[in-house]
Write a protein that holds these residues in place. Structure first.
Motif, mmCIF file in Angstrom:
data_model
loop_
_atom_site.group_PDB
_atom_site.id
_atom_site.type_symbol
_atom_site.label_atom_id
_atom_site.label_comp_id
_atom_site.label_asym_id
_atom_site.label_seq_id
_atom_site.Cartn_x
_atom_site.Cartn_y
_atom_site.Cartn_z
ATOM 1 N N TYR A 1 -7.484 6.492 -0.482
ATOM 2 C CA TYR A 1 -7.562 5.434 -1.043
ATOM 3 C C TYR A 1 -9.060 5.210 -1.574
ATOM 4 C CZ TYR A 1 -3.634 4.932 1.696
ATOM 5 O OH TYR A 1 -2.459 5.262 2.559
ATOM 6 N N TYR B 1 -2.466 1.410 -8.862
ATOM 7 C CA TYR B 1 -1.867 -0.049 -8.339
ATOM 8 C C TYR B 1 -1.032 0.205 -7.222
ATOM 9 C CZ TYR B 1 -0.208 -4.955 -7.813
ATOM 10 O OH TYR B 1 -0.086 -6.099 -7.373
ATOM 11 N N THR C 1 -3.053 1.603 -4.036
ATOM 12 C CA THR C 1 -4.161 0.606 -3.647
ATOM 13 C C THR C 1 -3.849 -0.828 -3.457
ATOM 14 O OG1 THR C 1 -5.427 0.359 -5.617
ATOM 15 C CG2 THR C 1 -6.080 2.374 -4.456
ATOM 16 N N THR C 2 -2.507 -1.175 -4.111
ATOM 17 C CA THR C 2 -2.190 -2.472 -4.239
ATOM 18 C C THR C 2 -3.097 -3.417 -4.878
ATOM 19 O OG1 THR C 2 -3.182 -3.229 -2.052
ATOM 20 C CG2 THR C 2 -0.754 -2.586 -2.080
ATOM 21 N N ASN D 1 -6.515 -2.960 -5.253
ATOM 22 C CA ASN D 1 -7.626 -3.245 -4.422
ATOM 23 C C ASN D 1 -8.921 -2.546 -4.922
ATOM 24 O OD1 ASN D 1 -6.808 -5.363 -3.221
ATOM 25 N ND2 ASN D 1 -5.943 -4.120 -1.301
ATOM 26 N N ASN E 1 -11.460 -0.750 -7.892
ATOM 27 C CA ASN E 1 -12.031 -1.492 -9.169
ATOM 28 C C ASN E 1 -12.120 -0.341 -10.283
ATOM 29 O OD1 ASN E 1 -13.203 -3.629 -10.364
ATOM 30 N ND2 ASN E 1 -15.109 -2.912 -9.642
#
Length: 280
Positions: free
Chosen positions: A143, A221, A224-225, A227, A229
């Protein structure tokens, strides 16, 4: 009206559906985004762009987007070059299988791809645990930026192979034989003949891979849902209103993303012209 004029008008008539579709789904949305990017609470102006470039948070999103896109495209195209060249040397049955597999995997992205990588390379992923037990790695974070580069590279490789494989048809075998008869080494052949011939295809493929990575949203997305940047995540968050609803700032970030791709395309065209003049 002669046949030439009828053919011309028929061609223009057939172009109308494409023109309508292009204007409705390409030009109009882009114009809408450009107009909204110039609107803010203070009125019309470039306040959104000033805010974006003055914010460390948004600058980080731009930096991460460019770094992940660049490195995944570079690694992807290098592997795709080796793969495409190797396909010319293998039996046709194996070549057809690999081409079909590349065609299938080039569409394997989004949630299924993220889920597959979590199973393989997550903190408790099968491959991660095997590599840890073998002592090859101490730890790996899928991640992180490095993890996303690996993930992006995965879906860049099959696309690169599909785009570059036909380009190797331009290299004729008799050119290599003629160069060898004249005393040229393998490196001399690639330096003076192979690479200049393939340069337009290589640059074009790299730009397509870069655009493919810059605009990727569903995979990062899902992994990392939302999160991590990067620009697509920031744009979607401000449009959906998950944290704050600011479609005008989202439009400004989208135009910055368009600007990045425009810059890459301009450099691509300049390099193409330069390589053309050098080859002549």
């Amino acid at each position: 009206m002669n046949s030439h004029s009828r053919g011309k008008w028929l061609g223009l008539l057939c172009l109308v559906p494409f023109a309508v579709f292009f204007i409705a789904f390409q030009i109009a949305p882009l114009a809408w985004v450009a107009i909204n990017s110039l609107q803010s609470d203070a009125g019309w102006g470039i306040d959104n762009f000033i805010k974006a470039f003055n914010s460390r948070f948004y600058r980080q999103a731009m930096q991460y987007s460019l770094e992940i896109s660049f490195w995944s495209s570079l690694i992807g195209i290098i592997i795709a070059i080796l793969g495409s060249y190797s396909l010319r040397k293998v039996p046709s049955r194996l070549r057809d299988f690999v081409s079909a597999f590349a065609n299938m995997t080039s569409n394997f992205s989004g949630v299924p791809l993220a889920f597959a990588f979590i199973i393989l390379l997550g903190f408790n992923g099968a491959l991660t645990l095997i590599l840890k037990q073998a002592g090859i790695i101490d730890d790996f974070n899928l991640y992180s930026k490095t993890g996303l580069i690996i993930l992006y590279t995965y879906f860049q490789i099959p696309l690169g192979v599909l785009l570059l494989y036909p380009a190797f048809d331009a290299l004729r075998e008799d050119w290599r034989e003629s160069a060898a008869l004249l005393g040229a080494s393998g490196w001399d052949f690639w330096r003076h003949i192979g690479i200049p011939v393939l340069t337009p295809a290589l640059l074009g493929t790299f730009v397509i891979l870069l655009a493919n990575a810059l605009g990727a949203y569903a995979t990062v997305y899902a992994l990392t849902t939302g999160n991590f940047n990067v620009l697509p995540i920031r744009i979607a968050a401000m449009v959906a209103g998950d944290i704050t609803l600011d479609p005008n700032m989202a439009s400004a970030l989208a135009m910055i993303l368009v600007g990045m791709m425009t810059l890459v395309t301009v450099v691509h065209q300049w390099l193409l012209k330069r390589s053309y003049h050098v080859s002549r």
